[in-house]
Design a protein around this motif. Structure first.
Motif, PDB file in Angstrom:
ATOM      1  N   GLU A 248       4.093   9.865  -7.590  1.00  0.00           N
ATOM      2  CA  GLU A 248       5.121  10.056  -8.622  1.00  0.00           C
ATOM      3  C   GLU A 248       4.471  10.320  -9.974  1.00  0.00           C
ATOM      4  O   GLU A 248       4.942  11.151 -10.759  1.00  0.00           O
ATOM      5  N   PHE A 249       3.392   9.604 -10.247  1.00  0.00           N
ATOM      6  CA  PHE A 249       2.662   9.816 -11.500  1.00  0.00           C
ATOM      7  C   PHE A 249       2.114  11.236 -11.564  1.00  0.00           C
ATOM      8  O   PHE A 249       2.260  11.935 -12.580  1.00  0.00           O
ATOM      9  N   LEU A 250       1.479  11.673 -10.479  1.00  0.00           N
ATOM     10  CA  LEU A 250       0.888  13.014 -10.455  1.00  0.00           C
ATOM     11  C   LEU A 250       1.959  14.104 -10.546  1.00  0.00           C
ATOM     12  O   LEU A 250       1.771  15.130 -11.220  1.00  0.00           O
ATOM     13  N   MET A 251       3.096  13.889  -9.879  1.00  0.00           N
ATOM     14  CA  MET A 251       4.177  14.872  -9.909  1.00  0.00           C
ATOM     15  C   MET A 251       4.821  14.944 -11.287  1.00  0.00           C
ATOM     16  O   MET A 251       5.427  15.960 -11.646  1.00  0.00           O
ATOM     17  N   ALA A 252       4.700  13.883 -12.078  1.00  0.00           N
ATOM     18  CA  ALA A 252       5.293  13.875 -13.409  1.00  0.00           C
ATOM     19  C   ALA A 252       4.512  14.723 -14.405  1.00  0.00           C
ATOM     20  O   ALA A 252       5.011  15.040 -15.490  1.00  0.00           O
ATOM     21  N   ILE A 253       3.290  15.109 -14.031  1.00  0.00           N
ATOM     22  CA  ILE A 253       2.503  15.997 -14.890  1.00  0.00           C
ATOM     23  C   ILE A 253       3.061  17.413 -14.774  1.00  0.00           C
ATOM     24  O   ILE A 253       3.130  17.951 -13.661  1.00  0.00           O
ATOM     25  N   PRO A 254       3.480  18.024 -15.876  1.00  0.00           N
ATOM     26  CA  PRO A 254       4.071  19.364 -15.802  1.00  0.00           C
ATOM     27  C   PRO A 254       3.106  20.388 -15.208  1.00  0.00           C
ATOM     28  O   PRO A 254       1.882  20.304 -15.423  1.00  0.00           O
ATOM     29  N   LYS A 255       3.663  21.365 -14.493  1.00  0.00           N
ATOM     30  CA  LYS A 255       2.852  22.451 -13.954  1.00  0.00           C
ATOM     31  C   LYS A 255       2.297  23.299 -15.090  1.00  0.00           C
ATOM     32  O   LYS A 255       2.938  23.474 -16.132  1.00  0.00           O
ATOM     33  N   SER A 256       1.127  23.842 -14.855  1.00  0.00           N
ATOM     34  CA  SER A 256       0.557  24.736 -15.865  1.00  0.00           C
ATOM     35  C   SER A 256       1.215  26.107 -15.784  1.00  0.00           C
ATOM     36  O   SER A 256       1.741  26.484 -14.732  1.00  0.00           O
ATOM     37  N   ASP A 257       1.208  26.818 -16.876  1.00  0.00           N
ATOM     38  CA  ASP A 257       1.829  28.154 -16.903  1.00  0.00           C
ATOM     39  C   ASP A 257       0.989  29.169 -16.116  1.00  0.00           C
ATOM     40  O   ASP A 257      -0.217  29.066 -16.040  1.00  0.00           O
TER      41      ASP A 257
ATOM     42  N   LYS B 246       0.824  -1.206   0.000  1.00  0.00           N
ATOM     43  CA  LYS B 246       0.000   0.000   0.000  1.00  0.00           C
ATOM     44  C   LYS B 246       0.860   1.260   0.000  1.00  0.00           C
ATOM     45  O   LYS B 246       0.536   2.246  -0.662  1.00  0.00           O
ATOM     46  N   ASN B 247       1.972   1.251   0.737  1.00  0.00           N
ATOM     47  CA  ASN B 247       2.875   2.401   0.713  1.00  0.00           C
ATOM     48  C   ASN B 247       3.486   2.602  -0.666  1.00  0.00           C
ATOM     49  O   ASN B 247       3.611   3.714  -1.164  1.00  0.00           O
ATOM     50  N   ARG B 248       3.876   1.475  -1.293  1.00  0.00           N
ATOM     51  CA  ARG B 248       4.463   1.559  -2.632  1.00  0.00           C
ATOM     52  C   ARG B 248       3.433   2.079  -3.648  1.00  0.00           C
ATOM     53  O   ARG B 248       3.764   2.843  -4.554  1.00  0.00           O
ATOM     54  N   LYS B 249       2.187   1.648  -3.493  1.00  0.00           N
ATOM     55  CA  LYS B 249       1.132   2.092  -4.410  1.00  0.00           C
ATOM     56  C   LYS B 249       0.914   3.599  -4.286  1.00  0.00           C
ATOM     57  O   LYS B 249       0.825   4.310  -5.290  1.00  0.00           O
ATOM     58  N   ARG B 250       0.838   4.098  -3.047  1.00  0.00           N
ATOM     59  CA  ARG B 250       0.655   5.537  -2.849  1.00  0.00           C
ATOM     60  C   ARG B 250       1.837   6.320  -3.418  1.00  0.00           C
ATOM     61  O   ARG B 250       1.675   7.378  -4.010  1.00  0.00           O
ATOM     62  N   GLN B 251       3.042   5.789  -3.222  1.00  0.00           N
ATOM     63  CA  GLN B 251       4.242   6.436  -3.752  1.00  0.00           C
ATOM     64  C   GLN B 251       4.185   6.520  -5.273  1.00  0.00           C
ATOM     65  O   GLN B 251       4.498   7.557  -5.877  1.00  0.00           O
ATOM     66  N   MET B 252       3.777   5.432  -5.900  1.00  0.00           N
ATOM     67  CA  MET B 252       3.662   5.412  -7.360  1.00  0.00           C
ATOM     68  C   MET B 252       2.622   6.415  -7.839  1.00  0.00           C
ATOM     69  O   MET B 252       2.832   7.130  -8.832  1.00  0.00           O
ATOM     70  N   GLN B 253       1.486   6.501  -7.149  1.00  0.00           N
ATOM     71  CA  GLN B 253       0.446   7.444  -7.536  1.00  0.00           C
ATOM     72  C   GLN B 253       0.946   8.888  -7.469  1.00  0.00           C
ATOM     73  O   GLN B 253       0.691   9.693  -8.367  1.00  0.00           O
TER      74      GLN B 253
END
Length: 213
Positions: A204-213, A195-202
């Motif tokens: 990481e996925f969200l952080m990989a989305i570039p910030k909007s301008d 469960k910790n690994r799953k949350r970490q992966m989630q």
């Protein structure tokens, strides 16, 4: 030579039983069961909630694929989870805690599994396009039964079909007395905390989305 209906039925049952024993022997040899049981016990009750239980099923089905060296391919299709390419058969996997043997290793009188879920009220025991075999696992044992062998033990419940199978009708691939000591990492935040690994992966996925301008 002509056979009576009874003789024909008995021949059919015998052929089915021989086929099941052959498949059980094959899976005993090609699956690294010790590794599988370590994975099951390491997972423990991490994914027992309604929200997470599908993750648990996916993990165990993929473990069957990986620990068989890909011989039992994970297909994740309706009514079947793994496919034995060499034998040309489909398998549905079911897992329940100590459902074939108790924690002390004693055989359970019957093993009950949910075989089919329906969206509405189930009226018949008919299963369209069933798997060829149903594989059952628990923390330290595995068994198998063909669909034809399981049919007499199917029952309709409100939202689907269950199977209440007498212990002696399941062909056992491996039993608790054949399994070595299972050692798992008991540290709560260990690398194998799913469960910790799953949350970490989630995250990481969200952080990989570039910030909007």
């Amino acid at each position: 030579m002509l056979y009576t209906t009874y003789q024909t039925k008995m021949r059919f049952l015998i052929v089915n039983s021989l086929r099941t024993h052959f498949i059980a022997k094959r899976y005993r040899e090609i699956i690294d069961w010790q590794r599988f049981f370590v994975a099951v016990n390491q997972m423990g009750d991490q994914c027992n909630s309604r929200k997470d239980r599908f993750d648990k099923a996916d993990m165990f089905e993929q473990a069957i694929d990986m620990y068989s060296g890909g011989k039992l391919e994970w297909v994740d299709e309706i009514g079947r989870d793994n496919r034995d390419i060499e034998q040309g058969i489909d398998i549905e996997c079911k897992s329940r805690s100590y459902n074939m043997f108790t924690k002390s290793g004693k055989p359970c009188k019957t093993s009950t599994y949910k075989i089919k879920n329906s969206l509405g009220k189930q009226k018949t025991i008919t299963i369209e396009n069933p798997a060829d075999f149903y594989m059952f696992t628990q923390e330290n044992a595995s068994g198998i039964i063909s669909y034809n062998e399981m049919m007499p033990y199917l029952e309709v419940v409100g939202d689907g079909i269950i199977a209440k199978i007498p212990h002696e009708k399941i062909t056992y691939i491996i039993t608790p007395d054949e399994v070595s000591e299972i050692i798992i990492d008991a540290i709560p935040n260990a690398h194998l905390n799913y469960k910790n690994r799953k949350r970490q992966m989630q995250r990481e996925f969200l952080m990989a989305i570039p910030k909007s301008d």
